[in-house]
Design a protein around this motif. Structure first.
Motif, PDB file in Angstrom:
ATOM      1  N   ALA A  98       8.311  -0.653  -3.367  1.00 27.62           N
ATOM      2  CA  ALA A  98       9.000  -1.092  -4.523  1.00 27.62           C
ATOM      3  C   ALA A  98       8.846   0.060  -5.505  1.00 27.62           C
ATOM      4  CB  ALA A  98       8.251  -2.411  -5.019  1.00 27.62           C
ATOM      5  N   GLU A 112       1.742  -6.161   2.624  1.00 26.78           N
ATOM      6  CA  GLU A 112       1.813  -6.383   1.117  1.00 26.78           C
ATOM      7  C   GLU A 112       1.814  -4.848   0.182  1.00 26.78           C
ATOM      8  OE1 GLU A 112       3.214  -8.252  -1.829  1.00 26.78           O
ATOM      9  OE2 GLU A 112       2.759  -9.393   0.105  1.00 26.78           O
ATOM     10  N   GLU A 150       5.292  -6.936  -8.490  1.00 28.08           N
ATOM     11  CA  GLU A 150       4.448  -6.360  -7.126  1.00 28.08           C
ATOM     12  C   GLU A 150       2.843  -6.662  -7.195  1.00 28.08           C
ATOM     13  OE1 GLU A 150       7.764  -6.368  -4.908  1.00 28.08           O
ATOM     14  OE2 GLU A 150       5.843  -5.987  -4.214  1.00 28.08           O
ATOM     15  N   HIS A 151       2.454  -6.197  -8.462  1.00 24.21           N
ATOM     16  CA  HIS A 151       0.989  -6.281  -8.492  1.00 24.21           C
ATOM     17  C   HIS A 151       0.345  -7.587  -8.325  1.00 24.21           C
ATOM     18  CE1 HIS A 151      -2.996  -5.231  -9.999  1.00 24.21           C
ATOM     19  NE2 HIS A 151      -2.865  -6.154 -11.082  1.00 24.21           N
ATOM     20  N   ALA A 165       1.919 -10.063  -6.854  1.00 22.34           N
ATOM     21  CA  ALA A 165       1.931 -10.695  -5.517  1.00 22.34           C
ATOM     22  C   ALA A 165       0.771 -10.074  -4.780  1.00 22.34           C
ATOM     23  CB  ALA A 165       3.186 -10.105  -4.993  1.00 22.34           C
ATOM     24  N   THR A 166       0.258  -8.856  -4.982  1.00 22.27           N
ATOM     25  CA  THR A 166      -0.638  -8.382  -4.008  1.00 22.27           C
ATOM     26  C   THR A 166      -1.995  -9.023  -4.331  1.00 22.27           C
ATOM     27  OG1 THR A 166       0.414  -6.142  -4.034  1.00 22.27           O
ATOM     28  CG2 THR A 166      -1.807  -5.995  -3.737  1.00 22.27           C
ATOM     29  N   LEU A 211       6.920  -3.818 -11.061  1.00 22.92           N
ATOM     30  CA  LEU A 211       5.572  -3.403 -10.704  1.00 22.92           C
ATOM     31  C   LEU A 211       4.749  -4.409 -10.958  1.00 22.92           C
ATOM     32  CD1 LEU A 211       5.738   0.634 -11.775  1.00 22.92           C
ATOM     33  CD2 LEU A 211       6.008  -0.512  -9.421  1.00 22.92           C
ATOM     34  N   ARG A 226       5.108  -2.890   1.016  1.00 20.28           N
ATOM     35  CA  ARG A 226       5.998  -3.514   0.281  1.00 20.28           C
ATOM     36  C   ARG A 226       5.887  -3.146  -1.107  1.00 20.28           C
ATOM     37  NH1 ARG A 226       5.732  -8.130   3.491  1.00 20.28           N
ATOM     38  NH2 ARG A 226       4.369  -9.130   2.247  1.00 20.28           N
ATOM     39  N   THR A 227       4.611  -2.869  -1.715  1.00 23.56           N
ATOM     40  CA  THR A 227       4.354  -2.345  -3.061  1.00 23.56           C
ATOM     41  C   THR A 227       4.889  -0.972  -3.237  1.00 23.56           C
ATOM     42  OG1 THR A 227       2.571  -4.019  -3.425  1.00 23.56           O
ATOM     43  CG2 THR A 227       2.684  -2.210  -4.779  1.00 23.56           C
TER      44      THR A 227
END
Length: 157
Positions: free
Chosen positions: A79, A72, A43-44, A46-47, A40, A75-76
């Motif tokens: 995930a 994005e 992903e955070h 990446a966001t 997570l 995708r988050t």
């Protein structure tokens, strides 16, 4: 006494084994939670990176940045849903495993208790038999001494 000590030792071994299973399940659950947290966080991050890139490229086209952010975000969300489902399955599995171990330990304790009660009953029967035999032997010895005493009294008279 030896049987009681052996049963106690067996119960302690079962207890130690169930403690080890609980520790292993706890460690595994901790690792899964850490893995989900890292996923997570990645992903955070990446966001956040995509947001920063979108701001930098805002002059080139707000529509393209919005599309990137939406992708994005999707995708988050995916995930998060995947990690949540996996974590839920791991927790349920660990709970079921611990419950099975608990039930097995309870059954072993009940069986050991039953064995101990059977040993106790058996020892009570042995004590009762030995007591009865001792009583008969004492009565026989008393009668023999009384007969000797009477013979001695007759001889003295």
């Amino acid at each position: 006494q030896a049987a009681v000590a052996a049963a106690k030792s067996d119960l302690m071994a079962l207890y130690d084994e169930s403690q080890a299973v609980v520790a292993t399940a706890g460690a595994s659950l901790g690792e899964n939670l850490a893995s989900a947290k890292n996923l997570l966080l990645a992903e955070h991050n990446a966001t956040q990176a995509a947001v920063a890139a979108a701001h930098a490229d805002a002059a080139e086209g707000l529509s393209a940045a919005k599309s990137d952010l939406l992708a994005e975000h999707n995708r988050t969300q995916e995930a998060v849903a995947t990690a949540g489902a996996s974590l839920g399955g791991d927790i349920a599995s660990a709970k079921n495993h611990l419950l099975a171990e608990h039930n097995a330990t309870q059954a072993a304790v009940a069986a050991a208790k039953s064995d101990l009660m059977a040993l106790y009953d058996e020892s009570q029967a042995v004590v009762a038999t030995a007591g009865a035999s001792l009583g008969e032997n004492l009565a026989s010895a008393k009668n023999l001494l009384l007969a000797e005493h009477n013979a001695t009294q007759a001889a003295v008279a």
